[in-house]
Design a protein around this motif. Structure first.
Motif, PDB file in Angstrom:
ATOM      1  N   PRO A 171      37.929   1.667 -27.835  1.00 49.10           N
ATOM      2  CA  PRO A 171      37.467   1.841 -26.446  1.00 49.10           C
ATOM      3  C   PRO A 171      38.325   2.858 -25.700  1.00 49.10           C
ATOM      4  O   PRO A 171      39.556   2.781 -25.723  1.00 49.10           O
ATOM      5  CB  PRO A 171      37.634   0.435 -25.846  1.00 49.10           C
ATOM      6  N   GLU A 172      37.667   3.806 -25.068  1.00 49.13           N
ATOM      7  CA  GLU A 172      38.372   4.822 -24.281  1.00 49.13           C
ATOM      8  C   GLU A 172      38.261   4.508 -22.802  1.00 49.13           C
ATOM      9  O   GLU A 172      37.228   4.026 -22.327  1.00 49.13           O
ATOM     10  CB  GLU A 172      37.783   6.212 -24.544  1.00 49.13           C
ATOM     11  N   VAL A 173      39.343   4.790 -22.084  1.00 51.45           N
ATOM     12  CA  VAL A 173      39.330   4.603 -20.635  1.00 51.45           C
ATOM     13  C   VAL A 173      38.230   5.450 -20.020  1.00 51.45           C
ATOM     14  O   VAL A 173      37.591   5.061 -19.044  1.00 51.45           O
ATOM     15  CB  VAL A 173      40.707   4.958 -20.041  1.00 51.45           C
ATOM     16  N   GLY A 174      37.967   6.616 -20.612  1.00 52.47           N
ATOM     17  CA  GLY A 174      36.955   7.518 -20.074  1.00 52.47           C
ATOM     18  C   GLY A 174      35.528   7.178 -20.443  1.00 52.47           C
ATOM     19  O   GLY A 174      34.598   7.876 -20.017  1.00 52.47           O
ATOM     20  N   ASP A 175      35.316   6.127 -21.227  1.00 56.38           N
ATOM     21  CA  ASP A 175      33.962   5.722 -21.618  1.00 56.38           C
ATOM     22  C   ASP A 175      33.412   4.801 -20.528  1.00 56.38           C
ATOM     23  O   ASP A 175      33.842   3.649 -20.397  1.00 56.38           O
ATOM     24  CB  ASP A 175      33.996   5.007 -22.962  1.00 56.38           C
ATOM     25  N   SER A 176      32.443   5.283 -19.764  1.00 56.31           N
ATOM     26  CA  SER A 176      31.925   4.520 -18.622  1.00 56.31           C
ATOM     27  C   SER A 176      31.222   3.238 -19.033  1.00 56.31           C
ATOM     28  O   SER A 176      31.035   2.330 -18.216  1.00 56.31           O
ATOM     29  CB  SER A 176      30.967   5.393 -17.808  1.00 56.31           C
ATOM     30  N   ALA A 177      30.823   3.120 -20.301  1.00 57.29           N
ATOM     31  CA  ALA A 177      30.127   1.923 -20.749  1.00 57.29           C
ATOM     32  C   ALA A 177      31.062   0.745 -20.978  1.00 57.29           C
ATOM     33  O   ALA A 177      30.652  -0.417 -20.892  1.00 57.29           O
ATOM     34  CB  ALA A 177      29.356   2.213 -22.042  1.00 57.29           C
ATOM     35  N   VAL A 178      32.338   1.025 -21.268  1.00 58.13           N
ATOM     36  CA  VAL A 178      33.252  -0.033 -21.694  1.00 58.13           C
ATOM     37  C   VAL A 178      33.480  -1.126 -20.649  1.00 58.13           C
ATOM     38  O   VAL A 178      33.410  -2.319 -20.978  1.00 58.13           O
ATOM     39  CB  VAL A 178      34.587   0.568 -22.176  1.00 58.13           C
ATOM     40  N   PRO A 179      33.751  -0.812 -19.372  1.00 48.50           N
ATOM     41  CA  PRO A 179      33.957  -1.900 -18.408  1.00 48.50           C
ATOM     42  C   PRO A 179      32.775  -2.868 -18.332  1.00 48.50           C
ATOM     43  O   PRO A 179      32.966  -4.081 -18.243  1.00 48.50           O
ATOM     44  CB  PRO A 179      34.154  -1.154 -17.085  1.00 48.50           C
ATOM     45  N   GLY A 180      31.557  -2.334 -18.391  1.00 45.64           N
ATOM     46  CA  GLY A 180      30.385  -3.198 -18.356  1.00 45.64           C
ATOM     47  C   GLY A 180      30.284  -4.079 -19.580  1.00 45.64           C
ATOM     48  O   GLY A 180      29.876  -5.244 -19.497  1.00 45.64           O
ATOM     49  N   LEU A 181      30.674  -3.551 -20.738  1.00 43.98           N
ATOM     50  CA  LEU A 181      30.657  -4.349 -21.957  1.00 43.98           C
ATOM     51  C   LEU A 181      31.684  -5.476 -21.884  1.00 43.98           C
ATOM     52  O   LEU A 181      31.417  -6.608 -22.290  1.00 43.98           O
ATOM     53  CB  LEU A 181      30.945  -3.451 -23.162  1.00 43.98           C
ATOM     54  N   LEU A 182      32.866  -5.160 -21.379  1.00 43.10           N
ATOM     55  CA  LEU A 182      33.911  -6.177 -21.277  1.00 43.10           C
ATOM     56  C   LEU A 182      33.559  -7.268 -20.279  1.00 43.10           C
ATOM     57  O   LEU A 182      34.084  -8.379 -20.348  1.00 43.10           O
ATOM     58  CB  LEU A 182      35.237  -5.519 -20.874  1.00 43.10           C
ATOM     59  N   ASP A 183      32.665  -6.943 -19.354  1.00 41.07           N
ATOM     60  CA  ASP A 183      32.274  -7.893 -18.311  1.00 41.07           C
ATOM     61  C   ASP A 183      30.851  -8.415 -18.530  1.00 41.07           C
ATOM     62  O   ASP A 183      30.186  -8.815 -17.586  1.00 41.07           O
ATOM     63  CB  ASP A 183      32.389  -7.215 -16.941  1.00 41.07           C
ATOM     64  N   ALA A 184      30.396  -8.405 -19.783  1.00 32.24           N
ATOM     65  CA  ALA A 184      28.999  -8.763 -20.074  1.00 32.24           C
ATOM     66  C   ALA A 184      28.749 -10.265 -20.123  1.00 32.24           C
ATOM     67  O   ALA A 184      27.612 -10.695 -20.251  1.00 32.24           O
ATOM     68  CB  ALA A 184      28.569  -8.133 -21.399  1.00 32.24           C
ATOM     69  N   GLY A 185      29.814 -11.070 -20.053  1.00 33.03           N
ATOM     70  CA  GLY A 185      29.622 -12.517 -20.063  1.00 33.03           C
ATOM     71  C   GLY A 185      29.617 -13.140 -21.444  1.00 33.03           C
ATOM     72  O   GLY A 185      29.235 -14.305 -21.602  1.00 33.03           O
TER      73      GLY A 185
END
Length: 334
Positions: free
Chosen positions: A123-137
């Motif tokens: 996971p890259e800090v610059g990947d905008s998809a990652v925060p949403g994946l980590l917070d997907a429940g």
């Protein structure tokens, strides 16, 4: 002062059984003898063990599938394809399908209703998809650590990238190199950061600068050929080139040949990631084998263990690597 909470491991030690047996006994699942189940429950009650409600929620599985998110440039890299195959194989052993998440839409839609958990690789800090994946429940296991802010993953499988690059630098130094260069990946992944920091630290420890030049994370052989040509033309004293990107080291071989440098002689070339391109090159290229299929299996195994209650949230496991030495680093006196 509040005493520390009793853990599954505490109960396991007191009962003389494994942590997975304790988990199965307390949940009423698995093949646990009735006498063992009663003993575990009695020990848990005596110690005052209280199940973590958040952990219980993570263990509920309903869709029969897990999601896999790879870096956007991964589709043409052997490393990630082998990793994905390993993850799929391990998940199937648990009866789970693997859904490959498209980079453009990975963070959209109700993921929690489609998958039981997620694998997020490099996971890259610059990947905008990652925060949403980590917070997907759902539980999320990352391959390598996530260096960004919260939310944090449920678990991680990490490789000691600092140790692998140190071993590679030590190897070329032992073979006679005194002015090494690193073609380091761009990006904000833990791997990219570890390589840069290790090169600087190794150089300071040996009182010799490691010339670090940035190349694309998924640089092609043509990219590396051009970068190596610029590097060696600007500084002919460079006597070792360490190439980070997967599958691109043969480009450094071509540049060296065009410039009249003897690979394995007055110029050593090695790669931070092994693969078919390195093994079949002429000469074959020394590389760090990160064992990607096994890495994929390890990531999927941890996610399966968290889903099944065999591992606690916040578990971090470590993955091994192997340095494969080949003729590209034979040295001037071989």
């Amino acid at each position: 002062m509040t005493p520390p909470a009793v853990t599954l491991l505490d109960v396991a030690r007191a009962a003389g059984v494994s942590k997975s047996t304790v988990s199965d006994a307390l949940q009423g699942s698995g093949r646990v003898a009735e006498a063992t189940r009663d003993r575990v429950r009695a020990v848990a009650e005596e110690l005052g063990y209280r199940p973590n409600s958040a952990a219980r929620r993570l263990r509920r599985s309903s869709t029969g599938a897990v999601g896999l998110h790879l870096p956007q440039t991964a589709t043409r890299l052997d490393y990630y394809m082998n990793l994905a195959f390993g993850a799929v194989q391990r998940a199937q052993e648990e009866g789970l399908d693997v859904v490959l998440l498209a980079p453009a839409g990975a963070a959209s839609g109700p993921l929690a209703s489609r998958v039981d958990g997620l694998l997020v690789i490099d996971p890259e800090v610059g990947d905008s998809a990652v925060p949403g994946l980590l917070d997907a429940g759902v539980p999320v296991v990352t391959g390598e650590r996530y260096l960004g802010p919260s939310p944090t993953p449920t678990g991680a499988v990490v490789c000691d990238n600092a140790a692998s690059l140190t071993a590679l630098l030590d190897h070329v130094r032992d073979r006679g190199a005194r002015r090494p260069a690193l073609l380091a990946p761009a990006g904000t992944s833990a791997w990219a950061q570890a390589l840069r920091e290790t090169a600087a630290g190794w150089g300071a420890a040996h009182r010799t600068e490691v010339a670090v030049h940035t190349v694309p994370f998924a640089a092609t052989a043509a990219d590396i050929e051009a970068a190596t040509r610029r590097l060696l033309t600007t500084d002919p004293g460079i006597d070792a080139v360490l190439c980070a990107p997967d599958g691109a080291a043969p480009g450094a071989l071509r540049a060296a040949a065009d410039l009249g440098r003897a690979v394995g002689g007055d110029l050593l070339i090695a790669s931070c990631v092994d693969g078919t391109a390195n093994r079949s090159a002429n000469p074959p290229v020394t590389a760090v084998d990160l064992c990607p299929a096994d890495y994929g299996r390890a990531c999927a195994a941890l996610l399966c263990d968290i889903l099944a209650g065999r591992a606690d949230p916040d578990t971090v496991r470590h993955h091994t690597w192997v340095l494969e030495t080949r003729p590209s680093t034979a040295g001037p006196h071989s």
